[in-house]
Design a protein around this motif. Sequence first.
Motif, PDB file in Angstrom:
ATOM      1  N   GLY A 170       0.235  -1.365  -0.483  1.00  0.00           N
ATOM      2  CA  GLY A 170      -0.192  -0.862   0.223  1.00  0.00           C
ATOM      3  C   GLY A 170       0.980   1.659  -0.205  1.00  0.00           C
ATOM      4  N   ILE A 171       2.175   1.221  -0.118  1.00  0.00           N
ATOM      5  CA  ILE A 171       2.954   1.812   0.495  1.00  0.00           C
ATOM      6  C   ILE A 171       4.663   2.376  -0.168  1.00  0.00           C
ATOM      7  N   LYS A 172       4.042   1.863  -1.229  1.00  0.00           N
ATOM      8  CA  LYS A 172       5.461   1.337  -2.098  1.00  0.00           C
ATOM      9  C   LYS A 172       5.355   2.190  -3.132  1.00  0.00           C
ATOM     10  N   LYS A 173       6.392   2.422  -3.345  1.00  0.00           N
ATOM     11  CA  LYS A 173       6.938   3.884  -4.596  1.00  0.00           C
ATOM     12  C   LYS A 173       6.572   3.622  -6.665  1.00  0.00           C
ATOM     13  N   ALA A 174       6.559   3.779  -7.469  1.00  0.00           N
ATOM     14  CA  ALA A 174       7.310   3.442  -8.661  1.00  0.00           C
ATOM     15  C   ALA A 174       8.764   3.712  -8.496  1.00  0.00           C
ATOM     16  N   GLY A 175       9.084   2.671  -8.721  1.00  0.00           N
ATOM     17  CA  GLY A 175      10.774   3.442  -8.630  1.00  0.00           C
ATOM     18  C   GLY A 175      10.805   1.838  -7.350  1.00  0.00           C
ATOM     19  N   ASP A 176      10.131   1.416  -7.023  1.00  0.00           N
ATOM     20  CA  ASP A 176       9.963   1.004  -5.624  1.00  0.00           C
ATOM     21  C   ASP A 176      11.087  -0.439  -5.884  1.00  0.00           C
ATOM     22  N   PRO A 177      11.925  -1.441  -5.087  1.00  0.00           N
ATOM     23  CA  PRO A 177      12.485  -2.772  -5.616  1.00  0.00           C
ATOM     24  C   PRO A 177      11.413  -3.796  -4.785  1.00  0.00           C
ATOM     25  N   VAL A 178      10.842  -4.313  -5.469  1.00  0.00           N
ATOM     26  CA  VAL A 178      10.617  -5.852  -4.118  1.00  0.00           C
ATOM     27  C   VAL A 178      10.759  -7.177  -4.919  1.00  0.00           C
ATOM     28  N   ASN A 179      10.224  -8.201  -3.380  1.00  0.00           N
ATOM     29  CA  ASN A 179      11.386  -9.164  -3.465  1.00  0.00           C
ATOM     30  C   ASN A 179      10.016 -10.439  -4.438  1.00  0.00           C
TER      31      ASN A 179
END
Length: 211
Positions: A170-179
């Motif tokens: 819900g708080i991740k932004k464009a450009g953030d990495p994810v597993n």
Amino acid sequence: MFTGIVEELGEVVAVDDLGDASRFRLRGPVVTEDAKHGDSIAVNGVCLTVVDTADGEFTADVMAETLNRSSLGALAAGSRVNLERPMALGGRLGGHLVQGHVDGTGTLVERTPAEHWEIVKIALPAALSRYVVEKGSITVDGVSLTVVEAGDDFFTISLIPTTLALTTLGIKKAGDPVNLEVDVLAKYVERLLGRGTGDLKDLDELKEMDR
């Protein structure tokens, strides 16, 4: 083994650099209520071993292999994280079978809000795209999700209000990495199909030798 149903939105309290590893201290009152030394807890989808617990917090050592393959190396004090305890035998399998063994990282590309949900597009490495199919399962930062669209180098997921409110998605932004952890069954099927013909031929040769 996990299910990808996040139990708690926790927080990184401290990260100690150990050179070729890091020691994390994380706050999670729910997941630590019955945790003890040696237990496993998934942090953003990464299975970590509990070193010790105290006052609703736990510590875990993260080796170089994990730091290189996941986004945990980008975490710092104050970062929010998704936490889940292992599935108990005999319990309900709410998501899908998740090992907590991250296959790689992706990047959140864009978010498209709707009235009651949100579509999120995530770019992923080409080596993982073959395991992602429309309506199949994938784990993103430890959250079990259903794939809406599967492209050559991306996929989309639809997030309901509960997921947006109770997880880091819900708080991740464009450009953030994810597993990312793909469905392990797909990897086993690929492995078996790739070697199946040869294995059967070898078995026939052994039978001939026994006659």
